[in-house]
Design a protein around this motif. Sequence first.
Motif, PDB file in Angstrom:
ATOM      1  N   UNK A 283     -25.127  -0.700  -8.155  1.00  0.00           N
ATOM      2  CA  UNK A 283     -25.771  -1.989  -7.957  1.00  0.00           C
ATOM      3  C   UNK A 283     -26.477  -2.147  -6.629  1.00  0.00           C
ATOM      4  N   UNK A 284     -26.592  -1.087  -5.865  1.00  0.00           N
ATOM      5  CA  UNK A 284     -27.237  -1.168  -4.550  1.00  0.00           C
ATOM      6  C   UNK A 284     -28.704  -0.743  -4.645  1.00  0.00           C
ATOM      7  N   UNK A 285     -29.451  -1.083  -3.617  1.00  0.00           N
ATOM      8  CA  UNK A 285     -30.876  -0.754  -3.564  1.00  0.00           C
ATOM      9  C   UNK A 285     -31.108   0.427  -2.630  1.00  0.00           C
ATOM     10  N   UNK A 286     -31.784   1.444  -3.147  1.00  0.00           N
ATOM     11  CA  UNK A 286     -32.133   2.622  -2.350  1.00  0.00           C
ATOM     12  C   UNK A 286     -33.631   2.623  -2.093  1.00  0.00           C
ATOM     13  N   UNK A 287     -34.026   2.702  -0.826  1.00  0.00           N
ATOM     14  CA  UNK A 287     -35.437   2.833  -0.455  1.00  0.00           C
ATOM     15  C   UNK A 287     -35.726   4.299  -0.183  1.00  0.00           C
ATOM     16  N   UNK A 288     -36.584   4.899  -0.995  1.00  0.00           N
ATOM     17  CA  UNK A 288     -37.002   6.296  -0.790  1.00  0.00           C
ATOM     18  C   UNK A 288     -38.324   6.250  -0.030  1.00  0.00           C
ATOM     19  N   UNK A 289     -38.269   6.614   1.231  1.00  0.00           N
ATOM     20  CA  UNK A 289     -39.445   6.523   2.096  1.00  0.00           C
ATOM     21  C   UNK A 289     -40.129   7.884   2.145  1.00  0.00           C
ATOM     22  N   UNK A 290     -41.246   8.001   1.443  1.00  0.00           N
ATOM     23  CA  UNK A 290     -41.944   9.268   1.291  1.00  0.00           C
ATOM     24  C   UNK A 290     -41.702   9.767  -0.111  1.00  0.00           C
ATOM     25  N   UNK A 291     -42.605   9.414  -1.029  1.00  0.00           N
ATOM     26  CA  UNK A 291     -42.350   9.683  -2.445  1.00  0.00           C
ATOM     27  C   UNK A 291     -43.129  10.914  -2.903  1.00  0.00           C
ATOM     28  N   UNK A 292     -42.911  12.033  -2.205  1.00  0.00           N
ATOM     29  CA  UNK A 292     -43.520  13.298  -2.600  1.00  0.00           C
ATOM     30  C   UNK A 292     -42.580  14.063  -3.509  1.00  0.00           C
TER      31      UNK A 292
END
Length: 673
Positions: A283-292
């Motif tokens: 239920x947590x939010x993951x921010x993927x910074x750099x979507x290569x």
Amino acid sequence: MRLKIAKGIARGLAFIHDKKHVHANIKPTNILLTSEMEPIITDFGLDRLRPTGSSSAAQPDFSVGSSSGAHQLLPYQAPESLQQPQGLQPNPKWDVYSFGIVLLELLSGRVFSDREMDRWWESGSVEEDKNRVLRMADVGIKGEPTVLVAEKLGEAGIKLLKDYADVDCSYNLSPEELCSKISQCDALIVRSGTKVSREVFESCGGRLRVVGRAGVGIDNVDLAAATEYGCLVVNAPTANTVAAAEHGIALLAAMARNVAQADASVKAGKWERSKYVGASLVGKTLAVMGFGKVGSEVARRAKGLDRARAIGVELVSFDEAIATADFISLHMPLTPATSKVLNDETFAKMKKGVRIVNVARGGVIDEEALVRALDAGIVAQAALDVFTDEPPPKDSKLILHENVTATPHLGASTMEAQEGVAIEIAEAVVGALKGELSATAVNAPMVPAEVLTELKPFVDLAEKLGRFAVQLVAGGSGVKTVKVTYASARAPDDLDTRLLRAMITKGLIEPISSVFVNLVNADFTAKQRGLRITEERIVLDGSPENPLEFIQVQIANVESRFASAISDSGEIKVEGCVKDGSPHLRKVGSFEVDVSLEGSIILCRQVDQPGMIGKVGSILGQENVNVSFMSVGRIAPRKQAVMAIGVDDRPKKETLKKIGDIPAVEELVFLKL
């Protein structure tokens, strides 16, 4: 005369380099060398140069006799078209070129670049020319290039290299030792621990042709210097993708459940269950910074951990990502734009208790600022595989922090990934040494000087138009269909647009991704990303003196951040030309403007009325934002108009809001070129 002879050698080499095919039709002939050239035979060490192994070429004989004040060099096979007529008379110019041709035959198996020829020809020192020729003679005698492997590489890759080249595995070289060895090498392979600086390229004497980075990131290679010295840089971007993503997920879970700290506690004889209560991932939010490649693999695996939301699948702004995320996973390259992108200012915007994973590059985080954020409780935990300095100092506050999990740059360290990377980089390096184009090249290839000189301002224009156009797209990454129109007085066959198309592709892709685009990989990268670029040529009346009159870029099937950029047919449309040697924007949508494509630009649509320029200028002046130029294009007096403002600095959001709040301003957008 000595300098003339030395330069003649280089010119002879260059001539054969351009006429490689003449070897198909050769027969023996005599070559005469003037007596003034006799000392050069010894000075250049030609008496010691002897080809090894079998060869169809005649063996040069440096025991020379005299005839009419000249020396004969026998036997030698020269192309029939190059032979002097019968009844030879000494011809210094012909003799000098012939001497270079003889030398090239001795050095068969080594193809020299035009850039090397130019440098030798312009050299003012016989000694420098002599040393360069002797270094290349060593290559010619061996008949195979030398590859220096400066960091450990998998055996499968080493085997591939040895099948084609002489391989020198020398690890843990100091910068001075690397500079000393590099002049004897045609290729260099490194991982992340070796800095390939400008000094390395300056020390190579023009011999180094390719640098292979066994991995993805190339921040340890001076790309500008590599291109300047005509050296191709290739990397291995795919083989370790899964390994890096798996390590990112491993650190994410280990950090959330305090695995490393609890393990150390148990091994110290303690049993502290209440101290190491973790955080759930559900239920947590993951921010993927750099979507290569790596970032997208992390997101794919994270969704399997029952994420309610995975940023990078749902595209949001950077500020929204860091403000809403419970976990942040970093996967961007280290560039001037991403250096210390996580700092005191960005930490202050994050949700309290955020957890950060970094398997990208250490330099993307301000490490001192991270320590402060950890101490303040803004960042609850950090799991780091990379650091600004590797290895980090033993007394590093970051490494010793109780809420930090650290690993020694293990992202690509699986047996499978190591072998895959070794094979991928070996294949890329061998291909480059053979003169093949590489899809993993990360710097621009050499372009003929005359073409580059003529097209240079239009190359800049093409990239700037691409960058400008893609920033007008809402969401950026949805760009799939692009049409490029070239208007020229030249016939279509007289205009090679490959370089221009590559630079437009570079401008369209690089601002919204971590991919490096150049002439080598532009079409491959566009196809890989599903970007379809079509080209159209408009033939104009007039003088063909200039290669182009204007370039137009249209992006279809997208929404725009600036509605006025939409043409009557529904596409984002921008058009530019070259004025006084500089790229200029001349049309946005249906509005004609005159804007220099440099720095940063503010576009605003307004109702055309007196005082607008003054109002906008006053707001920028009050905020100490310097205006470099301003242009207004309008449909008709007192109707709609588009104002384009060039600024030296990025205005604050509050400043842009003040401009947007002017009653006559209907829309506003800021673009950074």
